[in-house]
Design an enzyme around this catalytic site. Sequence first.
Site, PDB file in Angstrom:
ATOM      1  N   SER A  37     -29.176 -56.419  18.888  1.00 36.22           N
ATOM      2  CA  SER A  37     -30.075 -55.670  19.767  1.00 36.22           C
ATOM      3  C   SER A  37     -29.361 -55.517  21.098  1.00 36.22           C
ATOM      4  O   SER A  37     -28.412 -56.240  21.400  1.00 36.22           O
ATOM      5  CB  SER A  37     -31.420 -56.385  19.922  1.00 36.22           C
ATOM      6  OG  SER A  37     -31.247 -57.719  20.354  1.00 36.22           O
ATOM      7  N   GLU A  39     -29.633 -54.584  25.462  1.00 43.07           N
ATOM      8  CA  GLU A  39     -30.414 -54.441  26.686  1.00 43.07           C
ATOM      9  C   GLU A  39     -29.728 -53.430  27.607  1.00 43.07           C
ATOM     10  O   GLU A  39     -28.515 -53.464  27.814  1.00 43.07           O
ATOM     11  CB  GLU A  39     -30.533 -55.779  27.411  1.00 43.07           C
ATOM     12  CG  GLU A  39     -31.300 -55.677  28.739  1.00 43.07           C
ATOM     13  CD  GLU A  39     -31.365 -56.992  29.473  1.00 43.07           C
ATOM     14  OE1 GLU A  39     -32.069 -57.894  28.974  1.00 43.07           O
ATOM     15  OE2 GLU A  39     -30.715 -57.121  30.542  1.00 43.07           O
ATOM     16  N   HIS A  99     -39.448 -54.272  29.163  1.00 44.43           N
ATOM     17  CA  HIS A  99     -39.615 -55.477  29.972  1.00 44.43           C
ATOM     18  C   HIS A  99     -40.853 -55.295  30.854  1.00 44.43           C
ATOM     19  O   HIS A  99     -41.114 -54.206  31.373  1.00 44.43           O
ATOM     20  CB  HIS A  99     -38.398 -55.692  30.872  1.00 44.43           C
ATOM     21  CG  HIS A  99     -37.190 -56.181  30.139  1.00 44.43           C
ATOM     22  ND1 HIS A  99     -36.359 -57.162  30.645  1.00 44.43           N
ATOM     23  CD2 HIS A  99     -36.659 -55.832  28.946  1.00 44.43           C
ATOM     24  CE1 HIS A  99     -35.373 -57.392  29.794  1.00 44.43           C
ATOM     25  NE2 HIS A  99     -35.533 -56.586  28.758  1.00 44.43           N
ATOM     26  N   GLY A 130     -40.573 -62.789  36.072  1.00 45.58           N
ATOM     27  CA  GLY A 130     -39.912 -61.845  36.956  1.00 45.58           C
ATOM     28  C   GLY A 130     -39.352 -62.502  38.202  1.00 45.58           C
ATOM     29  O   GLY A 130     -39.774 -63.588  38.600  1.00 45.58           O
ATOM     30  N   ASP A 131     -38.378 -61.826  38.804  1.00 44.48           N
ATOM     31  CA  ASP A 131     -37.764 -62.310  40.040  1.00 44.48           C
ATOM     32  C   ASP A 131     -38.566 -61.846  41.244  1.00 44.48           C
ATOM     33  O   ASP A 131     -39.152 -60.762  41.231  1.00 44.48           O
ATOM     34  CB  ASP A 131     -36.331 -61.786  40.157  1.00 44.48           C
ATOM     35  CG  ASP A 131     -35.444 -62.313  39.038  1.00 44.48           C
ATOM     36  OD1 ASP A 131     -35.628 -63.473  38.647  1.00 44.48           O
ATOM     37  OD2 ASP A 131     -34.582 -61.549  38.560  1.00 44.48           O
ATOM     38  N   ALA A 149     -45.242 -66.474  33.100  1.00 41.12           N
ATOM     39  CA  ALA A 149     -44.931 -65.764  31.859  1.00 41.12           C
ATOM     40  C   ALA A 149     -45.885 -66.199  30.739  1.00 41.12           C
ATOM     41  O   ALA A 149     -46.317 -65.379  29.919  1.00 41.12           O
ATOM     42  CB  ALA A 149     -43.490 -66.021  31.460  1.00 41.12           C
ATOM     43  N   TYR A 169     -33.684 -70.643  28.194  1.00 45.17           N
ATOM     44  CA  TYR A 169     -32.563 -71.009  29.058  1.00 45.17           C
ATOM     45  C   TYR A 169     -31.802 -72.207  28.479  1.00 45.17           C
ATOM     46  O   TYR A 169     -32.203 -73.356  28.681  1.00 45.17           O
ATOM     47  CB  TYR A 169     -33.069 -71.333  30.463  1.00 45.17           C
ATOM     48  CG  TYR A 169     -33.733 -70.149  31.126  1.00 45.17           C
ATOM     49  CD1 TYR A 169     -32.998 -69.254  31.894  1.00 45.17           C
ATOM     50  CD2 TYR A 169     -35.096 -69.911  30.952  1.00 45.17           C
ATOM     51  CE1 TYR A 169     -33.597 -68.156  32.479  1.00 45.17           C
ATOM     52  CE2 TYR A 169     -35.705 -68.800  31.523  1.00 45.17           C
ATOM     53  CZ  TYR A 169     -34.948 -67.936  32.292  1.00 45.17           C
ATOM     54  OH  TYR A 169     -35.548 -66.837  32.855  1.00 45.17           O
ATOM     55  N   HIS A 173     -33.671 -73.231  33.366  1.00 44.55           N
ATOM     56  CA  HIS A 173     -33.912 -72.327  34.486  1.00 44.55           C
ATOM     57  C   HIS A 173     -33.496 -73.049  35.769  1.00 44.55           C
ATOM     58  O   HIS A 173     -33.750 -74.250  35.927  1.00 44.55           O
ATOM     59  CB  HIS A 173     -35.392 -71.951  34.538  1.00 44.55           C
ATOM     60  CG  HIS A 173     -35.710 -70.852  35.488  1.00 44.55           C
ATOM     61  ND1 HIS A 173     -35.816 -71.055  36.851  1.00 44.55           N
ATOM     62  CD2 HIS A 173     -35.928 -69.525  35.288  1.00 44.55           C
ATOM     63  CE1 HIS A 173     -36.090 -69.907  37.445  1.00 44.55           C
ATOM     64  NE2 HIS A 173     -36.169 -68.957  36.526  1.00 44.55           N
ATOM     65  N   ASN A 185     -41.984 -75.496  29.007  1.00 44.14           N
ATOM     66  CA  ASN A 185     -42.443 -74.183  29.443  1.00 44.14           C
ATOM     67  C   ASN A 185     -42.209 -73.139  28.362  1.00 44.14           C
ATOM     68  O   ASN A 185     -43.058 -72.278  28.109  1.00 44.14           O
ATOM     69  CB  ASN A 185     -41.725 -73.777  30.730  1.00 44.14           C
ATOM     70  CG  ASN A 185     -42.244 -72.475  31.300  1.00 44.14           C
ATOM     71  OD1 ASN A 185     -43.437 -72.290  31.500  1.00 44.14           O
ATOM     72  ND2 ASN A 185     -41.342 -71.539  31.546  1.00 44.14           N
ATOM     73  N   LYS A 189     -45.047 -70.803  26.217  1.00 42.10           N
ATOM     74  CA  LYS A 189     -44.983 -69.347  26.041  1.00 42.10           C
ATOM     75  C   LYS A 189     -45.098 -68.975  24.565  1.00 42.10           C
ATOM     76  O   LYS A 189     -45.766 -67.991  24.212  1.00 42.10           O
ATOM     77  CB  LYS A 189     -43.685 -68.793  26.643  1.00 42.10           C
ATOM     78  CG  LYS A 189     -43.644 -68.868  28.168  1.00 42.10           C
ATOM     79  CD  LYS A 189     -42.423 -68.175  28.756  1.00 42.10           C
ATOM     80  CE  LYS A 189     -41.142 -68.931  28.528  1.00 42.10           C
ATOM     81  NZ  LYS A 189     -39.992 -68.329  29.264  1.00 42.10           N
ATOM     82  N   PHE A 240     -22.880 -64.553  40.060  1.00 42.60           N
ATOM     83  CA  PHE A 240     -24.243 -64.501  39.556  1.00 42.60           C
ATOM     84  C   PHE A 240     -24.581 -65.755  38.761  1.00 42.60           C
ATOM     85  O   PHE A 240     -25.719 -66.241  38.808  1.00 42.60           O
ATOM     86  CB  PHE A 240     -24.428 -63.261  38.676  1.00 42.60           C
ATOM     87  CG  PHE A 240     -25.833 -63.090  38.174  1.00 42.60           C
ATOM     88  CD1 PHE A 240     -26.852 -62.685  39.028  1.00 42.60           C
ATOM     89  CD2 PHE A 240     -26.148 -63.343  36.849  1.00 42.60           C
ATOM     90  CE1 PHE A 240     -28.158 -62.537  38.577  1.00 42.60           C
ATOM     91  CE2 PHE A 240     -27.445 -63.194  36.380  1.00 42.60           C
ATOM     92  CZ  PHE A 240     -28.456 -62.787  37.248  1.00 42.60           C
ATOM     93  N   HIS A 290     -28.253 -60.625  20.902  1.00 41.20           N
ATOM     94  CA  HIS A 290     -28.784 -59.672  21.871  1.00 41.20           C
ATOM     95  C   HIS A 290     -27.733 -59.466  22.951  1.00 41.20           C
ATOM     96  O   HIS A 290     -27.334 -60.421  23.625  1.00 41.20           O
ATOM     97  CB  HIS A 290     -30.078 -60.217  22.492  1.00 41.20           C
ATOM     98  CG  HIS A 290     -30.755 -59.264  23.416  1.00 41.20           C
ATOM     99  ND1 HIS A 290     -31.419 -58.134  22.989  1.00 41.20           N
ATOM    100  CD2 HIS A 290     -30.876 -59.269  24.777  1.00 41.20           C
ATOM    101  CE1 HIS A 290     -31.931 -57.490  24.025  1.00 41.20           C
ATOM    102  NE2 HIS A 290     -31.608 -58.156  25.130  1.00 41.20           N
TER     103      HIS A 290
END
Length: 317
Positions: A37, A39, A99, A130-131, A149, A169, A173, A185, A189, A240, A290
Amino acid sequence: MKRKTSFSSIINTSSRYSNLTSNLALASPLPVGVKVSFEFFPPDTDKSNQTLWNSILRLAPLNPSFVSITYGAGGTTRERTHDTVSRIHKETKLKAAAHLTCVSATREEVDSVARQYWATGIHHIVALRGDSPKGVYDYVSDTKGYLSAEDLVAGLKKIANFQISVAAYPESHPKASSSEADLDNLKRKIDAGATQAITQYFFNVDTYLRFLNRARTAGITVPIIPGILPVTNFKRVAEFSKLCGTNIPLWMKGLFAGLDDEPETRKLIAASLAAEQCRVLNANGINQFHFYTMNQADLCFAICHMLGVQPQPLMKA
């Protein structure tokens, strides 16, 4: 006589894996049954729009399981995300996933967007907290918005029976209090209705495999799809990665050393590195990937070719 190792044909549903990471995966036959897949991010100029669509058309014949379109920090690309997802849905046979975040929006606003997606036939949502908007360090939800989320997933399930992907993650995270809290977490979800998870990118294969094992031990049984980032700009990715908590191995730094002014050489290294990463994962029973394309198709096309993913006619006439 060499002993054959059997792997599950279903994506990472087992908590067991073989210690094959020292083997040269590219020396093995092409994998069979790999699913991919992709993105993309929504364009902001006419030129970037053309780049995006060239990339979509280039990768569409690989018959991806789905393609997803990102949502900017603070919901800044909401309309562009919606327009891009809608166009993919209308003009191609690709399965588009949108998204959706809960930042800077009320529940009513988020629910309205979700209902629009469902009504137009887009039934896959990548649900993210989201950020925060630029300049805001700590996440603060709208006073009338979804809190997390997990909360967003539960809300989407009340609207319609969406297929919902969430983030995972492998290296936790960056704002999680501990790796155990981060895994808890993720489980919340999933329990709220998410049908699969897509991981943050990583570079150490063992990091993902250990995370997968921990998740299975914690009772998380849905697919956890590894997120793969082909690295063409090492300096930018390294910067990043410090923010998102992804470890950059020393051996990887060496691969890109001295290539700041050699973009074509970096592309060759990026393709072989990502292909090796995927093939080692595949040798350990993982058959779905992905790709974070950065709207650049050629690298992902080459990597998929090395994974045995062959072009198939797909686009509408």
